[in-house]
Design an enzyme around this catalytic site. Structure first.
Site, PDB file in Angstrom:
ATOM      1  N   LEU A 162       0.822  -1.217   0.000  1.00 32.65           N
ATOM      2  CA  LEU A 162       0.000   0.000   0.000  1.00 32.65           C
ATOM      3  C   LEU A 162       0.849   1.258   0.000  1.00 32.65           C
ATOM      4  O   LEU A 162       0.506   2.260  -0.619  1.00 32.65           O
ATOM      5  CB  LEU A 162      -0.918   0.006   1.229  1.00 32.65           C
ATOM      6  CG  LEU A 162      -2.055  -1.019   1.232  1.00 32.65           C
ATOM      7  CD1 LEU A 162      -2.797  -0.964   2.563  1.00 32.65           C
ATOM      8  CD2 LEU A 162      -3.015  -0.752   0.078  1.00 32.65           C
ATOM      9  N   GLY A 163       1.971   1.222   0.690  1.00 34.88           N
ATOM     10  CA  GLY A 163       2.834   2.404   0.760  1.00 34.88           C
ATOM     11  C   GLY A 163       3.908   2.217   1.816  1.00 34.88           C
ATOM     12  O   GLY A 163       3.992   1.182   2.477  1.00 34.88           O
ATOM     13  N   GLY A 170       6.189   4.410   4.923  1.00 37.00           N
ATOM     14  CA  GLY A 170       6.237   5.595   5.772  1.00 37.00           C
ATOM     15  C   GLY A 170       6.818   5.269   7.127  1.00 37.00           C
ATOM     16  O   GLY A 170       6.807   4.122   7.566  1.00 37.00           O
ATOM     17  N   GLY A 207       8.593   1.647   8.167  1.00 35.59           N
ATOM     18  CA  GLY A 207       8.266   0.385   7.527  1.00 35.59           C
ATOM     19  C   GLY A 207       7.346   0.534   6.332  1.00 35.59           C
ATOM     20  O   GLY A 207       7.029   1.632   5.896  1.00 35.59           O
ATOM     21  N   VAL A 213       3.642  -0.801   4.417  1.00 37.11           N
ATOM     22  CA  VAL A 213       2.285  -1.190   4.774  1.00 37.11           C
ATOM     23  C   VAL A 213       1.720  -2.053   3.648  1.00 37.11           C
ATOM     24  O   VAL A 213       1.795  -1.675   2.470  1.00 37.11           O
ATOM     25  CB  VAL A 213       1.394   0.039   5.012  1.00 37.11           C
ATOM     26  CG1 VAL A 213      -0.014  -0.398   5.416  1.00 37.11           C
ATOM     27  CG2 VAL A 213       1.993   0.933   6.090  1.00 37.11           C
ATOM     28  N   LYS A 240       1.554  -3.347   8.976  1.00 34.68           N
ATOM     29  CA  LYS A 240       2.748  -2.512   8.959  1.00 34.68           C
ATOM     30  C   LYS A 240       3.948  -3.382   9.310  1.00 34.68           C
ATOM     31  O   LYS A 240       4.037  -3.942  10.400  1.00 34.68           O
ATOM     32  CB  LYS A 240       2.608  -1.371   9.971  1.00 34.68           C
ATOM     33  CG  LYS A 240       3.697  -0.321   9.857  1.00 34.68           C
ATOM     34  CD  LYS A 240       3.363   0.876  10.728  1.00 34.68           C
ATOM     35  CE  LYS A 240       4.377   1.990  10.536  1.00 34.68           C
ATOM     36  NZ  LYS A 240       4.074   3.160  11.371  1.00 34.68           N
ATOM     37  N   ASP A 250       4.531  14.123  12.948  1.00 42.40           N
ATOM     38  CA  ASP A 250       4.682  13.959  11.495  1.00 42.40           C
ATOM     39  C   ASP A 250       3.327  14.167  10.809  1.00 42.40           C
ATOM     40  O   ASP A 250       2.885  13.356   9.999  1.00 42.40           O
ATOM     41  CB  ASP A 250       5.227  12.577  11.170  1.00 42.40           C
ATOM     42  CG  ASP A 250       5.806  12.508   9.754  1.00 42.40           C
ATOM     43  OD1 ASP A 250       6.038  13.566   9.151  1.00 42.40           O
ATOM     44  OD2 ASP A 250       6.015  11.388   9.261  1.00 42.40           O
TER      45      ASP A 250
END
Length: 662
Positions: A396-397, A399, A402, A404, A418, A516
């Site tokens: 998924l992405g 960040g 780690g 996801v 994650k 963040d």
């Protein structure tokens, strides 16, 4: 006369001759092994087997009328005829021959001279037969005998004569035919008619002891290998005339060979090697299954029948031609070696399984599993997450610390796993425990929910609820979603994000600084509801303190300048990042990569300058549908300026509404 002369006189008027004919693709091993006639047709007339292309009485049973035979069942035994009057004694599939009866040419004399005479005219023009020059010889039998032969067309002529020595009255006792009482000569190829005549070379000169007897001389065809005083055979080839053309060929469809006859015009059908049966039947010959007859077709390995042949593959690890002999290690040795290897592999596998299980148990204990398993948080097994994410195949992405991955549990619940990567394991473990400590305290509708943990891996995994509609960053900068051009939608997302931050700063115990806040950490569900995510950089504020001196961490463009220069982190640092997020939401510009006139520029300064110069609406990405919305946009823009104040103490809400929670 002597004994030999009396024996010759006992020869019947009908002599035997053998007929060669074209047969199936491959000679049969046994004449009665399978049906040789057309289906539904008689195969036998008495003891005579009748194979196709010959047939008995019914034209459908024969190739054509020339091959049609007649069986007279009124006699005992029944008799078989060809051409209506010529007896057929035997048709051999194995030898490709037939034996039929025919009159011989002869002359018989008594003491007064010629008593009987018979000149033979043999014609097979209407039969599918040809005289075999390879199996037959013209034979003349008797003393002072001249035997002559020619065909009906005058195409050839020939013969031989036999004499008897002094005081000889017939052929010698050894049965040979060498000119004494018997002579032989070859016949030419491809003849279908034969005229035979016989005559005396001199007048009769009979001894006193024979004056009361009859002396005869004969001429006929016979097979020299079968010739003797009691059996005289005549051989004929049934070579089929090839003038019928391809459509009239008699050979069957499968496993047959068509070859020219050795005896002249015409062709023969035979079975190919590896086939058996009658090649004249329409279906042709049948394949021999060599694997069913290992005594004839040896095989030391695995036998497989193929059309016309068979293969024999040597056993595993062995080599050679299985039809002859296989060489190499025997099966018992192979089984022993494989058993030893299998035992070794199973031992290693068992050790590995026990080691892996012990390591999982150790990780579970190290990550606090004994305590967490008694709480409300769910503990996932590693195998369960591997299956749910298809071995982490749906990224998924990335960040924080780690990646996801998307997954689906057995109960159809969609999850986001994650998984840490790329950092020192010690740092990862500390970071994870830190995030667990924070996110386990959060329970808010605008914060991504924690569904459970996986504690059996070296570094624990977080299992969150899956938010299906991507990040706010993607909607602003990639898909440029139209719903964000509505001020009402933008305001709602801003309020939901502010509500989540207000909860973290004021309601969480102890308070939490996200550290963040940015558009890529704001997720949107199917209803475009905002969900704050990624607490990998978040910190807890100790009781009685307003801030922390901590290493700078966050995303450039969103970082609080005061925190960046002093290292002092407070809740106001999240307020500044939230202000940058609002500018991004209003303008549709990326604060990290904003350019103006082709050069990189500061989006925050550009926004403040536009507001002060009263041309704010010229740089906005949202649309106001009425005066009320324009006033709201101006009011929020002033709130943004407060959030972006360089001094953290001055970042307060000036309208007392709590909206934006600066």
């Amino acid at each position: 006369m002597g004994k030999k002369t009396r024996t010759i006189q006992q020869i019947t008027w009908f002599l035997w001759f053998v007929v060669l004919f074209v047969w199936a693709c491959i000679a049969t091993a046994s004449e009665a092994a399978s049906s040789v006639a057309n289906p539904g047709c008689l195969e036998n007339c008495g003891d005579v087997l009748v194979p196709y292309p010959f047939g008995i009485e019914d034209l459908k049973c024969a190739k054509n009328e020339s091959f049609l035979l007649v069986c007279n069942s009124s006699t005992n035994p029944p008799k078989l005829y060809i051409g209506g009057k010529t007896l057929v004694y035997k048709i051999s599939v194995e030898n490709s021959t037939a034996t039929i009866g025919i009159d011989a040419a002869f002359r018989c004399y008594n003491e007064t001279g010629l008593k009987w005479r018979f000149d033979q005219k043999i014609t097979m023009s209407n039969w599918p037969l040809t005289f075999s020059n390879s199996r037959n010889k013209f034979t003349s039998l008797g003393c002072d005998n001249l035997g002559l032969m020619n065909d009906a067309n005058g195409g050839f002529g020939g013969g031989c004569f036999s004499l008897c020595g002094y005081n000889e009255s017939g052929p010698p006792d050894d049965g040979s035919c060498s000119g004494v009482g018997c002579c032989q000569t070859p016949i030419p190829k491809h003849i279908k008619t034969l005229n035979i005549t016989v005559d005396k070379l001199s007048s009769i000169n009979m001894t006193d002891n024979s004056k009361s007897n009859i002396s005869c001389i004969y001429a006929f065809l016979t097979d020299p290998t079968l010739f003797n005083m009691s059996t005289i055979d005549l051989h004929i080839d049934p070579s089929i005339d090839d003038r019928e053309g391809p459509s009239g060929y008699a050979c069957g469809n499968i496993g047959t060979l068509c070859s020219y006859s050795d005896n002249g015009r015409g062709y023969r059908c035979s079975c190919q090697e590896g086939y058996m049966g009658n090649p004249y039947l329409p279906q042709g010959c049948q394949d021999i299954n060599e694997c069913e007859d290992p005594s004839t077709y040896p095989c030391e390995g695995t036998c497989k029948n193929t059309p016309g042949n068979y293969t024999c593959i040597c056993p595993l690890v062995m080599r050679g031609d299985g039809k002859v002999a296989c060489h190499g290690v025997r099966l018992i040795i192979i089984v022993t070696v494989l058993g030893a290897i299998l035992s070794f592999v199973m031992s290693i596998l068992l050790i590995f399984i026990l080691y892996k299980r012990r390591r999982k148990e150790k990780n579970f204990t190290k990550h606090g599993g004994l305590v967490l398993q008694n709480q409300r948080v769910r503990i996932f097994k590693e195998e369960e997450l591997i299956k749910a994410t298809n071995n982490y195949g749906h990224l998924l992405g990335q960040g924080g610390f780690g990646s996801v991955y998307r997954g689906v549990l057995a109960n159809d619940t969609h999850i986001a796993v994650k998984k840490p990567r790329g950092l020192d394991k010690t740092d990862l473990n500390q970071q994870f425990q830190h995030e667990i400590c924070i996110i386990s305290q959060v329970n808010h509708k605008n914060v991504v929910k924690l569904l459970g943990l996986c504690l059996h891996t070296d570094i624990p995994l977080l299992v969150n609820e899956f938010i299906s509609n991507g990040t706010l960053f993607e909607h602003i900068h990639k898909t440029k979603s139209n719903f964000l051009r509505s001020w009402k939608n933008c305001l709602r997302i801003a309020e939901e994000t502010a509500s989540a931050l207000n909860y973290l700063h004021s309601s969480a115990d102890p308070p939490i600084i996200h550290r963040d806040v940015k558009s890529s950490n704001i997720l949107l569900d199917d209803h475009h509801t905002a969900k704050v995510s990624d607490f990998g950089a978040s910190v807890l504020i100790p009781i009685g303190q307003n801030g922390l001196d901590i290493a700078v961490q966050g995303t450039l463009g969103y970082l609080d300048p005061e925190y960046l220069t002093t290292g002092n982190l407070t809740a106001k640092s999240d307020v500044y990042s939230f202000g940058v997020l609002l500018v991004e939401l209003l303008t549709g510009q990326n604060p990290c990569t904003f350019t103006r006139f082709g050069e990189r520029s500061n989006l925050i300064q550009y926004f403040i300058s536009s507001l002060q110069n009263k041309n704010l609406f010229q740089i906005l990405n949202v649309e106001a549908i009425d005066r009320t919305e324009r006033e709201q946009i101006l009011e929020v823009a002033k709130l943004v300026m407060n959030c972006l104040n360089g001094c953290g103490e001055k970042r307060t809400n000036n309208d007392g509404s709590g909206r934006g929670s600066c």
